[in-house]
Scaffold this active site. Structure first.
Site, mmCIF file in Angstrom:
data_model
loop_
_atom_site.group_PDB
_atom_site.id
_atom_site.type_symbol
_atom_site.label_atom_id
_atom_site.label_comp_id
_atom_site.label_asym_id
_atom_site.label_seq_id
_atom_site.Cartn_x
_atom_site.Cartn_y
_atom_site.Cartn_z
ATOM 1 N N ARG A 262 14.217 -45.743 -1.273
ATOM 2 C CA ARG A 262 14.895 -44.500 -1.654
ATOM 3 C C ARG A 262 16.047 -44.802 -2.597
ATOM 4 N NH1 ARG A 262 14.656 -41.126 4.078
ATOM 5 N NH2 ARG A 262 12.420 -41.465 4.339
ATOM 6 N N ARG A 277 22.405 -47.321 5.251
ATOM 7 C CA ARG A 277 21.729 -46.493 4.241
ATOM 8 C C ARG A 277 21.362 -47.375 3.054
ATOM 9 N NH1 ARG A 277 21.619 -41.163 3.823
ATOM 10 N NH2 ARG A 277 23.302 -40.921 5.315
ATOM 11 N N GLU A 349 21.588 -40.485 12.952
ATOM 12 C CA GLU A 349 20.148 -40.248 12.821
ATOM 13 C C GLU A 349 19.351 -41.550 12.806
ATOM 14 O OE1 GLU A 349 19.049 -38.078 9.299
ATOM 15 O OE2 GLU A 349 16.960 -38.716 9.477
ATOM 16 N N SER A 352 13.492 -38.541 12.368
ATOM 17 C CA SER A 352 13.445 -37.150 11.975
ATOM 18 C C SER A 352 12.009 -36.703 12.148
ATOM 19 C CB SER A 352 13.886 -37.038 10.517
ATOM 20 O OG SER A 352 14.149 -35.707 10.181
ATOM 21 N N ARG A 391 17.476 -49.075 11.283
ATOM 22 C CA ARG A 391 18.518 -48.446 12.091
ATOM 23 C C ARG A 391 18.379 -48.834 13.553
ATOM 24 N NH1 ARG A 391 19.741 -42.592 9.115
ATOM 25 N NH2 ARG A 391 20.420 -43.583 7.175
#
Length: 433
Positions: A262, A277, A349, A352, A391
């Site tokens: 990403r 991230r 988070e 999801s 994560r």
RNA sequence: GGAGAGGUGGCUGAGUGGCUGAAAGCGCUCCCCUGCUAAGGGAGUAAGGGUUAAAAGCCCUUCGAGGGUUCGAAUCCCUCCCUCUCCGCCA
């Protein structure tokens, strides 16, 4: 994509629903455009019909040995008229398509109102955040102290927002992935799948990343237009693109471990510490392809499947329903799983899970044959992280840290770590550097 | 990288300019026959879109994708994509 019939027949309901996202649906503009399209389409089709019947007449006349010059001239003139009408139709149709493709999905009725993260609704918690009799550190410090989480080298090799893992930490990362895949395939009924890490434009359009979110993707240079996948959702869901699935094959449940890439455009300066991230991370993805009437139940089940991973790892987490403004454009409803991170002293988070209902299926023409109607109808698609491995690694490091900086290894991961019970700071435990 | 062969409906596969949205077979659905099993006979069965309140009917589009030739293209021409076979190279 939304049901075009619904857009035409009840644009007010569509506008009301989309307004909850803060999206303004221009009903008047849409209806006007649609009426124009209809007018042009009727015109074009009637001209084509005339051309077809007269062309056939020419064939018949020629077979009968008659003179056909006059007929040919006449049909030729028709062709010019048709070409003009077709050009107008294409222009209007193109604009209309663009409008339709840009519309986000309708929200499920039980999605809470709200414009951003702060309005997300917590629906349950599991586990207790661990208590430390020392000041807990975050994963960046812990990993660096062990000499196994190496952002400096990553910067040298690639840049910021990348990581190099050494030794036991790299192995723990892999252990997490294998543990997740094993649970989902042997206990939850998912079929393990290996997929390409590059996807083409059609695939990315199907799941909704293109055309609106191209800036979030890494494009690969070269003759073909490839993008690095931002999630395994793209290859897994697109497996049913442009196909008609027989009812007895449903539900389809797929899982895959892939890296995800990403660009994180628009999150400059956000979450810069450690490896929270990054441009590249590993994830085990869960995908369901189901009959429309089953998608709500499938959403709960898929979310539960992801939760099992956190429970087995002994990580405290909570489940939140994303509010209207925070729900992604393609999703009708999303649950986020947020894991407790002692280093940040809050839930963050880690998964999801979304129900896209027919939105992606319409874009990718993924259909099933409904035995009740005998007709192909859009499927429902869902996906969720089960869970993000990078994560999960952060969560294990921070939640299992010891006073001396060692990391205890959760019971369920030990078989994947050769029985090892803790990661300690010994030079021989990491790769030579 | 070199040489060749292909891409047609849910599947297999015929089809070199109008009679082909498409033979035949498989699969599937319904009916008939057969008192089980097996076998046999008949009918139907692509998708997307428009018209419609909806349906029926009618019409348009689609034979890998995009252009072109033609009154008319699955069929002829061009470009691209993909698959297969052989050779070469290679983790």
């Amino acid at each position: 994509m939304l049901d075009p019939r619904l857009l035409r027949n009840d644009p007010d309901a569509v506008a009301r629903n989309l307004a909850r996202r803060g999206y303004v649906f221009d009903r008047g503009g849409f209806l006007k455009l649609d009426a124009e399209r209809k007018r042009l389409q009727v015109e074009v089709e009637s001209l084509r019909q005339q051309r077809n019947t007269r062309s056939k007449a020419i064939g018949a006349a020629r077979a009968a040995g008659e003179d056909i010059d006059a007929l040919r001239k006449e049909v030729g003139a028709l062709g010019d008229k048709l070409a003009k009408a077709e050009a107008s139709l294409n222009a209007v149709g193109g604009t209309l398509d663009e409008v339709m493709r840009g519309l986000p999905n309708l929200l499920a009725d039980d999605v809470p109102d709200g414009v951003d993260e702060s309005a997300n609704l917590e629906i349950r918690r599991w586990g207790e955040p661990p208590e430390f009799d020392f000041e807990p550190k975050d994963h960046a410090d812990l990993g660096a102290a062990l000499g196994m989480l190496d952002l400096e080298s990553a910067a040298k090799l690639a840049g910021s927002r990348f990581v190099v893992l050494h030794g036991d930490l790299a192995r723990l990362h892999r252990a997490l992935i294998q543990f997740m895949l094993d649970v989902h395939t042997t206990e939850h009924g998912y079929a393990e799948t290996y997929v390409p890490y590059l996807a083409n434009k059609d695939a990315l359009f199907g799941t909704g990343q293109l055309p609106k979110f191209e800036e979030d993707l890494f494009a690969v240079s070269g003759d073909s237009r490839y993008f690095l996948i931002p999630t395994a959702e793209v290859p897994l869901t697109n497996l049913v693109r442009e196909s008609i699935v027989e009812a007895d094959r449903l539900p389809i449940r797929l899982t895959a471990h892939t890296p995800c890439f990403r660009s994180e455009a628009g999150s400059y300066g956000k979450d810069m510490r450690g490896m929270f991230r990054h441009h590249q991370f590993e994830k085990v993805e869960l995908v369901h392809i189901v009959r429309p009437e089953d998608s709500r139940a499938a959403h709960e089940e898929l979310t539960g499947n992801a939760e099992v991973i956190l429970k087995r790892l002994g990580l405290a987490y909570r489940v939140v329903t994303l509010c209207a403004g925070d729900t992604g454009a393609a999703a009708a409803k999303t649950y986020d799983l947020e894991v407790w991170l002692p280093g940040q002293n809050r839930y963050r988070e880690i998964s999801s899970c979304s129900n896209f209902e027919a939105y992606q299926a319409r874009r990718m023409r993924a259909r099933w044959r409904n035995p009740e109607t005998g007709r192909p109808e859009p499927l429902h698609t869902l996906n969720g992280s089960g869970v993000a491995a990078g994560r999960a690694l952060i969560a294990v490091i921070e939640n299992y840290q010891q006073a001396d900086g060692a990391i205890a290894i959760p019971e369920v991961l030990r078989p994947y770590m050769g029985g090892c019970e803790a990661i300690v700071n010994e030079p021989r435990m990491r790769e030579t550097r």
